[in-house]
Write a protein that holds these residues in place. Sequence first.
Motif, PDB file in Angstrom:
ATOM      1  N   LEU A   6       0.820  -1.214   0.000  1.00  0.00           N
ATOM      2  CA  LEU A   6       0.000   0.000   0.000  1.00  0.00           C
ATOM      3  C   LEU A   6       0.853   1.262   0.000  1.00  0.00           C
ATOM      4  O   LEU A   6       1.861   1.334   0.712  1.00  0.00           O
ATOM      5  N   ALA A   7       0.441   2.250  -0.798  1.00  0.00           N
ATOM      6  CA  ALA A   7       1.108   3.543  -0.819  1.00  0.00           C
ATOM      7  C   ALA A   7       0.746   4.325   0.432  1.00  0.00           C
ATOM      8  O   ALA A   7      -0.224   4.004   1.136  1.00  0.00           O
ATOM      9  N   TRP A   8       1.497   5.359   0.705  1.00  0.00           N
ATOM     10  CA  TRP A   8       1.389   6.115   1.941  1.00  0.00           C
ATOM     11  C   TRP A   8      -0.014   6.643   2.231  1.00  0.00           C
ATOM     12  O   TRP A   8      -0.453   6.661   3.361  1.00  0.00           O
ATOM     13  N   LEU A   9      -0.762   7.087   1.244  1.00  0.00           N
ATOM     14  CA  LEU A   9      -2.089   7.660   1.467  1.00  0.00           C
ATOM     15  C   LEU A   9      -3.234   6.691   1.155  1.00  0.00           C
ATOM     16  O   LEU A   9      -4.368   7.110   0.979  1.00  0.00           O
ATOM     17  N   SER A  10      -2.961   5.406   1.112  1.00  0.00           N
ATOM     18  CA  SER A  10      -3.972   4.410   0.783  1.00  0.00           C
ATOM     19  C   SER A  10      -5.124   4.414   1.793  1.00  0.00           C
ATOM     20  O   SER A  10      -4.893   4.450   3.006  1.00  0.00           O
ATOM     21  N   PRO A  11      -6.375   4.322   1.306  1.00  0.00           N
ATOM     22  CA  PRO A  11      -7.510   4.223   2.222  1.00  0.00           C
ATOM     23  C   PRO A  11      -7.571   2.871   2.932  1.00  0.00           C
ATOM     24  O   PRO A  11      -8.351   2.696   3.864  1.00  0.00           O
ATOM     25  N   ALA A  12      -6.750   1.915   2.524  1.00  0.00           N
ATOM     26  CA  ALA A  12      -6.723   0.596   3.159  1.00  0.00           C
ATOM     27  C   ALA A  12      -5.840   0.567   4.412  1.00  0.00           C
ATOM     28  O   ALA A  12      -5.903  -0.387   5.188  1.00  0.00           O
ATOM     29  N   LEU A  13      -5.036   1.617   4.612  1.00  0.00           N
ATOM     30  CA  LEU A  13      -4.164   1.676   5.793  1.00  0.00           C
ATOM     31  C   LEU A  13      -4.993   1.862   7.061  1.00  0.00           C
ATOM     32  O   LEU A  13      -5.874   2.724   7.109  1.00  0.00           O
ATOM     33  N   ASP A  14      -4.711   1.063   8.064  1.00  0.00           N
ATOM     34  CA  ASP A  14      -5.388   1.157   9.363  1.00  0.00           C
ATOM     35  C   ASP A  14      -6.909   1.151   9.220  1.00  0.00           C
ATOM     36  O   ASP A  14      -7.613   1.777  10.013  1.00  0.00           O
ATOM     37  N   ALA A  15      -7.429   0.465   8.222  1.00  0.00           N
ATOM     38  CA  ALA A  15      -8.869   0.475   7.959  1.00  0.00           C
ATOM     39  C   ALA A  15      -9.511  -0.903   8.115  1.00  0.00           C
ATOM     40  O   ALA A  15     -10.693  -1.058   7.857  1.00  0.00           O
ATOM     41  N   GLY A  16      -8.737  -1.895   8.526  1.00  0.00           N
ATOM     42  CA  GLY A  16      -9.277  -3.239   8.700  1.00  0.00           C
ATOM     43  C   GLY A  16      -9.941  -3.416  10.055  1.00  0.00           C
ATOM     44  O   GLY A  16     -10.080  -2.474  10.836  1.00  0.00           O
ATOM     45  N   ASP A  17     -10.324  -4.637  10.320  1.00  0.00           N
ATOM     46  CA  ASP A  17     -10.981  -4.989  11.580  1.00  0.00           C
ATOM     47  C   ASP A  17     -10.071  -5.929  12.361  1.00  0.00           C
ATOM     48  O   ASP A  17      -9.828  -7.060  11.942  1.00  0.00           O
ATOM     49  N   ASN A  18      -9.563  -5.467  13.508  1.00  0.00           N
ATOM     50  CA  ASN A  18      -8.684  -6.283  14.345  1.00  0.00           C
ATOM     51  C   ASN A  18      -9.393  -7.491  14.954  1.00  0.00           C
ATOM     52  O   ASN A  18      -8.739  -8.416  15.421  1.00  0.00           O
ATOM     53  N   LEU A  19     -10.705  -7.478  14.962  1.00  0.00           N
ATOM     54  CA  LEU A  19     -11.452  -8.528  15.665  1.00  0.00           C
ATOM     55  C   LEU A  19     -11.783  -9.734  14.799  1.00  0.00           C
ATOM     56  O   LEU A  19     -12.375 -10.689  15.293  1.00  0.00           O
ATOM     57  N   THR A  20     -11.405  -9.714  13.522  1.00  0.00           N
ATOM     58  CA  THR A  20     -11.667 -10.903  12.715  1.00  0.00           C
ATOM     59  C   THR A  20     -10.900 -12.079  13.311  1.00  0.00           C
ATOM     60  O   THR A  20      -9.737 -11.954  13.686  1.00  0.00           O
ATOM     61  N   ASP A  21     -11.543 -13.215  13.425  1.00  0.00           N
ATOM     62  CA  ASP A  21     -10.906 -14.361  14.066  1.00  0.00           C
ATOM     63  C   ASP A  21      -9.882 -15.061  13.172  1.00  0.00           C
ATOM     64  O   ASP A  21      -9.211 -15.985  13.614  1.00  0.00           O
ATOM     65  N   LEU A  22      -9.723 -14.610  11.943  1.00  0.00           N
ATOM     66  CA  LEU A  22      -8.718 -15.191  11.054  1.00  0.00           C
ATOM     67  C   LEU A  22      -7.434 -14.368  10.997  1.00  0.00           C
ATOM     68  O   LEU A  22      -6.529 -14.691  10.235  1.00  0.00           O
ATOM     69  N   LEU A  23      -7.345 -13.320  11.785  1.00  0.00           N
ATOM     70  CA  LEU A  23      -6.182 -12.442  11.742  1.00  0.00           C
ATOM     71  C   LEU A  23      -4.920 -13.195  12.161  1.00  0.00           C
ATOM     72  O   LEU A  23      -4.868 -13.794  13.228  1.00  0.00           O
ATOM     73  N   ARG A  24      -3.931 -13.165  11.307  1.00  0.00           N
ATOM     74  CA  ARG A  24      -2.644 -13.813  11.579  1.00  0.00           C
ATOM     75  C   ARG A  24      -1.661 -12.765  12.083  1.00  0.00           C
ATOM     76  O   ARG A  24      -1.811 -11.581  11.805  1.00  0.00           O
ATOM     77  N   PRO A  25      -0.598 -13.173  12.789  1.00  0.00           N
ATOM     78  CA  PRO A  25       0.328 -12.186  13.358  1.00  0.00           C
ATOM     79  C   PRO A  25       1.237 -11.510  12.332  1.00  0.00           C
ATOM     80  O   PRO A  25       1.812 -10.468  12.617  1.00  0.00           O
ATOM     81  N   PHE A  26       1.373 -12.097  11.121  1.00  0.00           N
ATOM     82  CA  PHE A  26       2.297 -11.555  10.130  1.00  0.00           C
ATOM     83  C   PHE A  26       1.627 -11.426   8.768  1.00  0.00           C
ATOM     84  O   PHE A  26       0.712 -12.170   8.439  1.00  0.00           O
ATOM     85  N   ASP A  27       2.125 -10.483   7.959  1.00  0.00           N
ATOM     86  CA  ASP A  27       1.604 -10.321   6.601  1.00  0.00           C
ATOM     87  C   ASP A  27       2.372 -11.235   5.651  1.00  0.00           C
ATOM     88  O   ASP A  27       3.198 -12.056   6.068  1.00  0.00           O
ATOM     89  N   LEU A  28       2.143 -11.059   4.355  1.00  0.00           N
ATOM     90  CA  LEU A  28       2.756 -11.926   3.342  1.00  0.00           C
ATOM     91  C   LEU A  28       4.279 -11.820   3.303  1.00  0.00           C
ATOM     92  O   LEU A  28       4.961 -12.771   2.947  1.00  0.00           O
ATOM     93  N   LEU A  29       4.821 -10.673   3.705  1.00  0.00           N
ATOM     94  CA  LEU A  29       6.287 -10.491   3.728  1.00  0.00           C
ATOM     95  C   LEU A  29       6.906 -10.831   5.082  1.00  0.00           C
ATOM     96  O   LEU A  29       8.109 -10.689   5.255  1.00  0.00           O
ATOM     97  N   GLY A  30       6.091 -11.246   6.044  1.00  0.00           N
ATOM     98  CA  GLY A  30       6.603 -11.570   7.372  1.00  0.00           C
ATOM     99  C   GLY A  30       6.642 -10.391   8.321  1.00  0.00           C
ATOM    100  O   GLY A  30       7.186 -10.500   9.426  1.00  0.00           O
ATOM    101  N   ASN A  31       6.062  -9.253   7.919  1.00  0.00           N
ATOM    102  CA  ASN A  31       5.993  -8.085   8.798  1.00  0.00           C
ATOM    103  C   ASN A  31       4.863  -8.252   9.807  1.00  0.00           C
ATOM    104  O   ASN A  31       3.875  -8.921   9.523  1.00  0.00           O
ATOM    105  N   ALA A  32       5.005  -7.619  10.964  1.00  0.00           N
ATOM    106  CA  ALA A  32       3.947  -7.660  11.975  1.00  0.00           C
ATOM    107  C   ALA A  32       2.645  -7.174  11.356  1.00  0.00           C
ATOM    108  O   ALA A  32       2.629  -6.190  10.614  1.00  0.00           O
ATOM    109  N   ARG A  33       1.557  -7.849  11.644  1.00  0.00           N
ATOM    110  CA  ARG A  33       0.280  -7.520  11.027  1.00  0.00           C
ATOM    111  C   ARG A  33      -0.301  -6.215  11.544  1.00  0.00           C
ATOM    112  O   ARG A  33      -0.999  -5.527  10.831  1.00  0.00           O
TER     113      ARG A  33
END
Length: 176
Positions: free
Chosen positions: A106-133
């Motif tokens: 995501l680019a710096w001004l993406s509307p997807a940044l900090d816009a997800g739901d932390n409470l989804t029960d499928l949330l994994r601790p890392f993203d596709l690159l291994g960064n903290a989720r």
Amino acid sequence: LFDGNSAYHCGGAIANYNRALRIANCTFVYNCASPSELSNAIFHGSAGASGTMRIDNSIVWDNDPAATGFLRDVRPIDVRTSIVKGGFTGAIDTDPMFFAPGDYRLAWLSPALDAGDNLTDLLRPFDLLGNARRIDGVVDMGAYEGAVRGPCRADFDGDGDVDLGDFGAFGFAFGS
């Protein structure tokens, strides 16, 4: 990340028959199915199918044809906190602002940044690159967490930030 997949008949990226399915923090781009009136990126259901497909914190964008990316056959699709090109209940229809063509971070001004739901029960601790989720406390939508910043012209010493070192390098470059 589902990028550039294709299928004959249904679901260029995913074809789900007769089962419930949960998807979280995925990015679907440039997927297609032929003939396109049946589906493009994601197909869910068939006659007699059971179960709901649920999609959380995901991005469905620029699939072929440029529609919603879903065929909602006889089974429901529950979309939550996601971006879907062409719109869908539970999603927003706005450019996710990927960093560059073929780079779906995501680019710096993406509307997807900090816009997800932390409470989804499928949330994994890392993203596709291994960064903290959760970098800023709230999960991002899509397969990658965190924004990518382009090079900063004021970072003269190339250390990734603008500080007194850059001021000194700037002064030296102009003969102060």
